[in-house]
Design a protein around this motif. Structure first.
Motif, PDB file in Angstrom:
ATOM      1  N   ILE A 379       0.872  -1.172   0.000  1.00 12.01           N
ATOM      2  CA  ILE A 379       0.000   0.000   0.000  1.00 12.01           C
ATOM      3  C   ILE A 379       0.906   1.218   0.000  1.00 12.01           C
ATOM      4  CG2 ILE A 379      -1.853   1.233   1.194  1.00 12.01           C
ATOM      5  CD1 ILE A 379      -2.740  -1.429   2.386  1.00 12.01           C
ATOM      6  N   ALA A 380       1.162   1.730  -1.184  1.00 10.73           N
ATOM      7  CA  ALA A 380       2.104   2.834  -1.347  1.00 10.73           C
ATOM      8  C   ALA A 380       1.724   3.613  -2.595  1.00 10.73           C
ATOM      9  CB  ALA A 380       3.531   2.299  -1.470  1.00 10.73           C
ATOM     10  N   PRO A 381       2.063   4.900  -2.652  1.00 19.85           N
ATOM     11  CA  PRO A 381       1.752   5.696  -3.845  1.00 19.85           C
ATOM     12  C   PRO A 381       2.293   5.057  -5.119  1.00 19.85           C
ATOM     13  CG  PRO A 381       2.404   7.129  -2.049  1.00 19.85           C
ATOM     14  CD  PRO A 381       2.656   5.724  -1.577  1.00 19.85           C
ATOM     15  N   GLY A 382       1.460   5.062  -6.147  1.00 22.56           N
ATOM     16  CA  GLY A 382       1.826   4.494  -7.428  1.00 22.56           C
ATOM     17  C   GLY A 382       1.348   3.077  -7.636  1.00 22.56           C
ATOM     18  N   ARG A 383       1.084   2.351  -6.545  1.00 23.71           N
ATOM     19  CA  ARG A 383       0.592   0.977  -6.689  1.00 23.71           C
ATOM     20  C   ARG A 383      -0.898   0.984  -7.010  1.00 23.71           C
ATOM     21  NH1 ARG A 383       5.307   1.638  -5.507  1.00 23.71           N
ATOM     22  NH2 ARG A 383       6.642   0.106  -4.460  1.00 23.71           N
ATOM     23  N   HIS A 384      -1.345  -0.086  -7.648  1.00 26.04           N
ATOM     24  CA  HIS A 384      -2.776  -0.247  -7.866  1.00 26.04           C
ATOM     25  C   HIS A 384      -3.482  -0.419  -6.523  1.00 26.04           C
ATOM     26  CE1 HIS A 384      -2.959  -0.513 -12.250  1.00 26.04           C
ATOM     27  NE2 HIS A 384      -1.796  -1.144 -12.185  1.00 26.04           N
ATOM     28  N   ALA A 385      -4.664   0.155  -6.402  1.00 28.43           N
ATOM     29  CA  ALA A 385      -5.422   0.081  -5.154  1.00 28.43           C
ATOM     30  C   ALA A 385      -6.209  -1.234  -5.098  1.00 28.43           C
ATOM     31  CB  ALA A 385      -6.347   1.279  -5.036  1.00 28.43           C
ATOM     32  N   ASP A 386      -5.470  -2.349  -5.108  1.00 23.18           N
ATOM     33  CA  ASP A 386      -6.036  -3.676  -4.907  1.00 23.18           C
ATOM     34  C   ASP A 386      -5.881  -3.988  -3.427  1.00 23.18           C
ATOM     35  OD1 ASP A 386      -6.305  -3.693  -7.650  1.00 23.18           O
ATOM     36  OD2 ASP A 386      -4.700  -5.149  -8.007  1.00 23.18           O
ATOM     37  N   LEU A 387      -6.986  -4.036  -2.711  1.00 23.97           N
ATOM     38  CA  LEU A 387      -6.948  -4.060  -1.255  1.00 23.97           C
ATOM     39  C   LEU A 387      -7.927  -5.093  -0.710  1.00 23.97           C
ATOM     40  CD1 LEU A 387      -7.157  -0.179  -0.885  1.00 23.97           C
ATOM     41  CD2 LEU A 387      -5.066  -1.552  -0.633  1.00 23.97           C
ATOM     42  N   VAL A 388      -7.629  -5.582   0.487  1.00 24.29           N
ATOM     43  CA  VAL A 388      -8.530  -6.504   1.171  1.00 24.29           C
ATOM     44  C   VAL A 388      -8.741  -6.010   2.596  1.00 24.29           C
ATOM     45  CG1 VAL A 388      -6.635  -8.048   1.866  1.00 24.29           C
ATOM     46  CG2 VAL A 388      -8.974  -8.927   1.743  1.00 24.29           C
ATOM     47  N   VAL A 389      -9.975  -6.117   3.076  1.00 21.66           N
ATOM     48  CA  VAL A 389     -10.340  -5.720   4.433  1.00 21.66           C
ATOM     49  C   VAL A 389     -10.588  -6.992   5.236  1.00 21.66           C
ATOM     50  CG1 VAL A 389     -11.929  -4.396   5.858  1.00 21.66           C
ATOM     51  CG2 VAL A 389     -11.380  -3.599   3.538  1.00 21.66           C
ATOM     52  N   LEU A 390      -9.833  -7.165   6.326  1.00 22.73           N
ATOM     53  CA  LEU A 390      -9.856  -8.401   7.104  1.00 22.73           C
ATOM     54  C   LEU A 390     -10.506  -8.192   8.462  1.00 22.73           C
ATOM     55  CD1 LEU A 390      -6.244  -9.743   6.446  1.00 22.73           C
ATOM     56  CD2 LEU A 390      -8.359 -10.381   5.289  1.00 22.73           C
ATOM     57  N   ASP A 391     -11.393  -9.118   8.813  1.00 26.72           N
ATOM     58  CA  ASP A 391     -12.121  -9.097  10.082  1.00 26.72           C
ATOM     59  C   ASP A 391     -11.666 -10.275  10.923  1.00 26.72           C
ATOM     60  OD1 ASP A 391     -13.931  -9.062  12.151  1.00 26.72           O
ATOM     61  OD2 ASP A 391     -15.698  -9.456  10.902  1.00 26.72           O
ATOM     62  N   ALA A 392     -10.918  -9.992  11.984  1.00 24.93           N
ATOM     63  CA  ALA A 392     -10.399 -11.049  12.848  1.00 24.93           C
ATOM     64  C   ALA A 392     -11.441 -11.542  13.847  1.00 24.93           C
ATOM     65  CB  ALA A 392      -9.162 -10.563  13.596  1.00 24.93           C
ATOM     66  N   ARG A 393     -12.645 -11.002  13.793  1.00 22.99           N
ATOM     67  CA  ARG A 393     -13.751 -11.446  14.655  1.00 22.99           C
ATOM     68  C   ARG A 393     -14.907 -11.994  13.813  1.00 22.99           C
ATOM     69  NH1 ARG A 393     -11.279  -7.002  16.514  1.00 22.99           N
ATOM     70  NH2 ARG A 393     -10.638  -6.934  18.719  1.00 22.99           N
TER      71      ARG A 393
END
Length: 447
Positions: A379-393
């Motif tokens: 997750i850094a400037p210039g990278r594609h915004a391919d992201l995952v949101v993780l729920d540990a509960r």
């Protein structure tokens, strides 16, 4: 897919800066307990503490807010089979029998382009539901299988590596091509898709048992013509497989030498499994920068053996290692489940893999060995915004376990990789656009 002009996520942001040296290596990552990641036209433009970033956004900017969850780069799966989705969890066979009894039967259906298109749509959506945003994927022998896969990936905006399998012997007639047709079909697909948007092509001889010398030479010719293309195949997964290769290629020093003779080793070559490599093979893989892909759930389910991860990593030079689900020999699309089984495989060999090492491997680590570190994995400037949101509960058992965790990030990660699965994926984003969300999880507010 057209990425949104502006997308903003807020939550607990984790991204790796370097390969962790073990547990407690806080210098290997960057973590914002309350952070914001901003992307424009699909690429990250800013990431930092919410208190600093939010005031700089235009008034009324919509923010997808996940206050209790972790936001990581999307997961990367370095080896799996698109035509094997309906043979996953097939009973009672080791590798060579498993191929004949289940896989080769299922793969013959992918000559139908309508069927291939329908399966590609399901497959890619399932990856997104598991937080996987990039993968190295095997098609069937039929060029239309790869065509369908790439077309659907392009529509979704995902970054994928894939290729049609090359296979001209030791398979049913409906799954055989020839050395020449495999070269021609692969070249057409490569010219059409490699570097087309976010798609990349992998020259894909299935494994030495199903390719003649002429076909391996054709694969090598493609690799020489297109040096920026990938190569993917299998090696040393099963002891019977190794004996079969010895009988088919008696002039080769060992299994790896079969591929080496045709110029198929190198930093863009992905070798699935690598369980039973001899010492010379391990050293040669390290010298050439070829990638050993660890597929723990498959190796356990098909009874192939234990991947020697720590031995490969400690070599000089160290081997380059990736991790993968290997569906459908692998038993889950979830990279979280894959990490948990990988931990157990290493425990059986007297070694540990820390949570930091594991999550680095499936994000920045896999991106690096695939040569995509400038595009994805962090997750850094210039990278594609391919992201995952993780729920540990995400489950009652996970929530119960998390009650005993006192803001310990590494312990939370370890819980995710040992108890988590697709239910822990709260949302998945491709180029800043939410492409999957668990039911009832949306949280959007103005900046």
């Amino acid at each position: 897919m057209i990425p949104p002009a502006l997308a903003v996520l807020r939550g607990r942001i984790l991204s790796f800066l370097a390969a962790p040296k073990g547990p407690g290596d806080a210098a290997s990552y960057r973590y914002f307990p309350d952070g914001v990641v901003v992307s424009e036209a699909g690429r990250i433009t800013r990431v930092g503490p919410a208190a600093e970033v939010l005031p700089t956004l235009p008034a009324g900017t919509a923010v997808d807010h996940y206050p209790d969850d972790l936001i990581l780069p999307g997961f990367i799966d370095a080896h799996l089979h698109f035509p094997q989705t309906q043979v996953i969890a097939s009973y009672g066979a080791q590798l060579l029998e498993w191929l004949q009894k289940y896989t080769f039967i299922a793969e013959q259906r992918y000559g139908d382009p309508v069927y291939a298109e329908r399966q590609a749509a399901w497959f890619l959506r399932e990856l997104l539901a598991n937080g996987t945003t990039t993968a190295a994927v095997y098609g069937s022998v039929h060029p239309q299988s790869a065509e369908a896969f790439f077309a659907e990936s392009e529509r979704l905006g995902t970054a994928m590596i894939a290729g049609k399998v090359m296979m001209d012997r030791n398979a049913p007639p409906g799954l055989l091509d020839t050395a020449q047709s495999s070269y021609d079909d692969s070249k057409r697909l490569l010219q059409r898709w490699h570097g087309n948007g976010r798609q990349r092509y992998a020259i894909t001889p299935r494994f030495a048992i199903t390719s003649t010398e002429a076909q391996l030479e054709a694969a090598g010719a493609l690799a020489r013509e297109f040096p920026d293309a990938y190569v993917q195949t299998h090696i040393a997964e099963n002891l019977q497989e190794i004996e079969a290769v010895r009988s088919l290629f008696p002039d080769s020093r060992d299994y790896l030498d079969v591929y080496d003779r045709y110029g198929l080793l190198g930093p863009k070559t992905l070798f699935g499994h690598c369980i039973h490599l001899e010492e010379r093979e391990r050293q040669r893989m390290a010298e050439t920068g070829s990638v050993a892909v660890f597929c723990p759930t498959s190796n356990l389910f098909i009874g192939s053996g234990l991947f020697p991860m720590k031995d490969l990593a400690r070599r000089d030079p160290p081997a380059r290692i990736a991790v993968a689900t290997d569906v459908g020999g692998g038993t889950s699309y979830s990279m979280l489940r894959t990490l948990g089984e990988g931990y157990k495989v290493q425990q059986l060999q007297g070694a540990n893999v820390s949570a930091l090492e594991a999550f680095h491997l499936l994000t920045a680590g896999n991106a690096e060995v695939l040569g995509l570190a400038d595009e994805i994995g962090t997750i850094a400037p210039g990278r594609h915004a391919d992201l995952v949101v993780l729920d540990a509960r995400a489950t009652s058992a996970m929530a119960h376990r998390m009650e005993a965790v006192d803001a310990d990030l590494e312990e939370e990660l370890f819980i995710l990789m040992t108890l988590g699965d697709d239910r822990s994926i709260k949302a998945t984003y491709i180029q800043g656009r939410r492409m999957h969300e668990r039911e009832g999880t949306r949280s959007r507010s103005p900046a």
